[in-house]
Design an enzyme around this catalytic site. Structure first.
Site, PDB file in Angstrom:
ATOM      1  N   SER A   5       7.680  -9.529   3.457  1.00  0.00           N
ATOM      2  CA  SER A   5       8.364  -8.244   3.656  1.00  0.00           C
ATOM      3  C   SER A   5       9.636  -8.530   4.442  1.00  0.00           C
ATOM      4  CB  SER A   5       7.470  -7.313   4.463  1.00  0.00           C
ATOM      5  OG  SER A   5       8.230  -6.219   4.940  1.00  0.00           O
ATOM      6  N   TYR A  36       1.615  -5.624  11.367  1.00  0.00           N
ATOM      7  CA  TYR A  36       2.080  -5.839   9.986  1.00  0.00           C
ATOM      8  C   TYR A  36       3.307  -6.757   9.977  1.00  0.00           C
ATOM      9  CZ  TYR A  36       3.489  -4.599   5.181  1.00  0.00           C
ATOM     10  OH  TYR A  36       3.835  -4.639   3.856  1.00  0.00           O
TER      11      TYR A  36
HETATM   12  P1  NAD Z   1      -0.623  -0.759  -2.564  1.00  0.00           P
HETATM   13  O1  NAD Z   1      -1.447  -0.245  -1.417  1.00  0.00           O
HETATM   14  O2  NAD Z   1      -0.198   0.183  -3.623  1.00  0.00           O
HETATM   15  O3  NAD Z   1      -1.371  -1.995  -3.257  1.00  0.00           O
HETATM   16  C1  NAD Z   1      -2.146  -2.906  -2.549  1.00  0.00           C
HETATM   17  C2  NAD Z   1      -3.405  -3.148  -3.383  1.00  0.00           C
HETATM   18  O4  NAD Z   1      -4.186  -4.141  -2.710  1.00  0.00           O
HETATM   19  C3  NAD Z   1      -4.288  -1.907  -3.544  1.00  0.00           C
HETATM   20  O5  NAD Z   1      -4.511  -1.661  -4.915  1.00  0.00           O
HETATM   21  C4  NAD Z   1      -5.579  -2.270  -2.809  1.00  0.00           C
HETATM   22  O6  NAD Z   1      -6.745  -1.755  -3.432  1.00  0.00           O
HETATM   23  C5  NAD Z   1      -5.546  -3.782  -2.883  1.00  0.00           C
HETATM   24  N1  NAD Z   1      -6.354  -4.398  -1.817  1.00  0.00           N
HETATM   25  C6  NAD Z   1      -6.446  -4.003  -0.521  1.00  0.00           C
HETATM   26  N2  NAD Z   1      -7.304  -4.793   0.127  1.00  0.00           N
HETATM   27  C7  NAD Z   1      -7.749  -5.713  -0.762  1.00  0.00           C
HETATM   28  C8  NAD Z   1      -8.664  -6.784  -0.684  1.00  0.00           C
HETATM   29  N3  NAD Z   1      -9.295  -7.079   0.452  1.00  0.00           N
HETATM   30  N4  NAD Z   1      -8.895  -7.507  -1.806  1.00  0.00           N
HETATM   31  C9  NAD Z   1      -8.264  -7.214  -2.966  1.00  0.00           C
HETATM   32  N5  NAD Z   1      -7.392  -6.201  -3.109  1.00  0.00           N
HETATM   33  C10 NAD Z   1      -7.142  -5.464  -2.012  1.00  0.00           C
HETATM   34  O7  NAD Z   1       0.629  -1.475  -1.870  1.00  0.00           O
HETATM   35  P2  NAD Z   1       2.001  -1.962  -2.491  1.00  0.00           P
HETATM   36  O8  NAD Z   1       3.064  -1.121  -1.903  1.00  0.00           O
HETATM   37  O9  NAD Z   1       1.906  -2.117  -3.968  1.00  0.00           O
HETATM   38  O10 NAD Z   1       2.088  -3.405  -1.801  1.00  0.00           O
HETATM   39  C11 NAD Z   1       1.886  -4.636  -2.481  1.00  0.00           C
HETATM   40  C12 NAD Z   1       2.320  -5.760  -1.547  1.00  0.00           C
HETATM   41  O11 NAD Z   1       3.697  -5.590  -1.198  1.00  0.00           O
HETATM   42  C13 NAD Z   1       1.562  -5.783  -0.215  1.00  0.00           C
HETATM   43  O12 NAD Z   1       1.397  -7.122   0.197  1.00  0.00           O
HETATM   44  C14 NAD Z   1       2.503  -5.070   0.733  1.00  0.00           C
HETATM   45  O13 NAD Z   1       2.253  -5.430   2.062  1.00  0.00           O
HETATM   46  C15 NAD Z   1       3.829  -5.590   0.208  1.00  0.00           C
HETATM   47  N6  NAD Z   1       5.021  -4.801   0.573  1.00  0.00           N
HETATM   48  C16 NAD Z   1       5.118  -3.483   0.227  1.00  0.00           C
HETATM   49  C17 NAD Z   1       6.286  -2.786   0.573  1.00  0.00           C
HETATM   50  C18 NAD Z   1       6.461  -1.331   0.227  1.00  0.00           C
HETATM   51  O14 NAD Z   1       7.487  -0.739   0.628  1.00  0.00           O
HETATM   52  N7  NAD Z   1       5.546  -0.725  -0.532  1.00  0.00           N
HETATM   53  C19 NAD Z   1       7.315  -3.434   1.251  1.00  0.00           C
HETATM   54  C20 NAD Z   1       7.171  -4.776   1.570  1.00  0.00           C
HETATM   55  C21 NAD Z   1       6.028  -5.454   1.223  1.00  0.00           C
END
Ligand code: NAD
Length: 275
Positions: free
Chosen positions: A159, A172
């Site tokens: 991130s 985080y």
């Molecule tokens: P999201 O919550 O939509 O997706 C995350 C998925 O991970 C969910 O479907 C959840 O069920 C699954 N998950 C959670 N715990 C788990 C486990 N123990 N085993 C297997 N699956 C598990 O989030 P997102 O926004 O799609 O984020 C995806 C990645 O991108 C993450 O690593 C997040 O930290 C990162 N990220 C997101 C953003 C943002 O703005 N959305 C920004 C930077 C980084």
């Protein structure tokens, strides 16, 4: 092309978009998520468009669950070529109520208000485990297939808060800094066996995880939401589709001499000092 690609957290917003985009390139996709129904929905969407996909329930923190998923993938598609470590997220117990500590916060404490002193180690532990161990353990399981073979790689999701921490979310931010650091460490460690390791560092993408922090019910921006736009030279939030190009590049032939990089996809947020 026609690689076997595993994506964890692929029932979620960002990695479901990547799973679909990679399937459109002709790859065989294993859609892994803790939520089986979410994984199945994405796999079914891929299949409906003529792609090849499996939806599998797997917990990135449990090796047995990942080994069981690997057996299904190996039996169905053969060896795994590419792993996208997408599962991740934050926990409210690792988040402060305000960006800055004020003396009055300690004198007139209201129910539920959290300063640094109230952070619960359980929330910190959850966040570090999910983001860091949740990247390391799946790599231990799936990258065994990649050793000594051509065109294999791991793509982690860090991130932009790994470069400079965001206020309120120390756990985080720290956990994603660990993911970026691990990306570099593993790139070096795997350099002799042909596995490239890189990371995306997404900026702010409006998803269910952060929607209530960044927007009001009527869709207008909260104070924090506006602050983000003001700090983003390109003046908008990211769309999940903004991650597709960098993913295809880092997982493809065009990046065959690229390893150990963390690529910001943040509209310039991490480059801008605010002045
Ligand atoms: P999201 O919550 O939509 O997706 C995350 C998925 O991970 C969910 O479907 C959840 O069920 C699954 N998950 C959670 N715990 C788990 C486990 N123990 N085993 C297997 N699956 C598990 O989030 P997102 O926004 O799609 O984020 C995806 C990645 O991108 C993450 O690593 C997040 O930290 C990162 N990220 C997101 C953003 C943002 O703005 N959305 C920004 C930077 C980084």
């Amino acid at each position: 092309m026609n690689k076997v690609i595993v994506l964890t957290g692929a029932g979620g917003v960002l990695c479901s978009t990547l799973a679909i985009a990679l399937a459109e390139q002709g790859h065989k996709i294993a859609v892994l998520d803790l939520r089986k129904a979410a994984a199945d929905n994405v796999a079914n969407e891929i299949k409906a468009y003529g792609g090849t996909a499996l939806g599998i329930m797997a917990n990135v923190l449990e090796k047995d669950s990942l080994e069981a998923a690997k057996k299904i993938i190996n039996d169905t598609y053969g060896k795994i070529d590419i792993l996208v470590n997408g599962a991740g997220g934050n926990h409210p117990l690792g988040t402060t109520s305000n960006p800055f500590l004020e003396t009055e916060d300690l004198l007139n404490k209201t129910e539920g208000f959290k300063t640094f002193f109230d952070l619960d180690p359980k929330g910190i532990e959850f966040t570090f485990n999910l983001n860091f161990l949740g990247t390391l353990i799946p790599t231990q399981v799936f990258a065994t297939d990649m050793v000594g073979r051509d065109d294999c790689s791991v793509l982690n999701i860090s991130s932009m808060n790994a470069f400079t921490p965001l206020t309120k979310i120390p756990a985080y931010s720290g956990a994603k800094a660990a993911v970026s650091n691990f990306t570099q460490w593993l790139a070096v460690h795997f350099s002799k066996v042909g596995i490239r390791v890189n990371s995306l560092a997404p900026g702010f993408f409006l998803t269910d995880q952060n929607r209530t922090l960044l927007t009001h019910a009527d869709g207008s921006l909260t104070q924090r939401g506006q602050q983000i736009i003001d700090q983003t030279p390109m003046q908008r939030y990211g769309n999940p589709e903004d991650l597709i190009g960098p993913t295809l590049w880092l997982c493809g032939e065009g990046a065959k001499f690229v390893t150990g990089v963390v690529v910001p996809i943040d509209g310039g947020f991490s480059a801008y000092s605010g002045v």
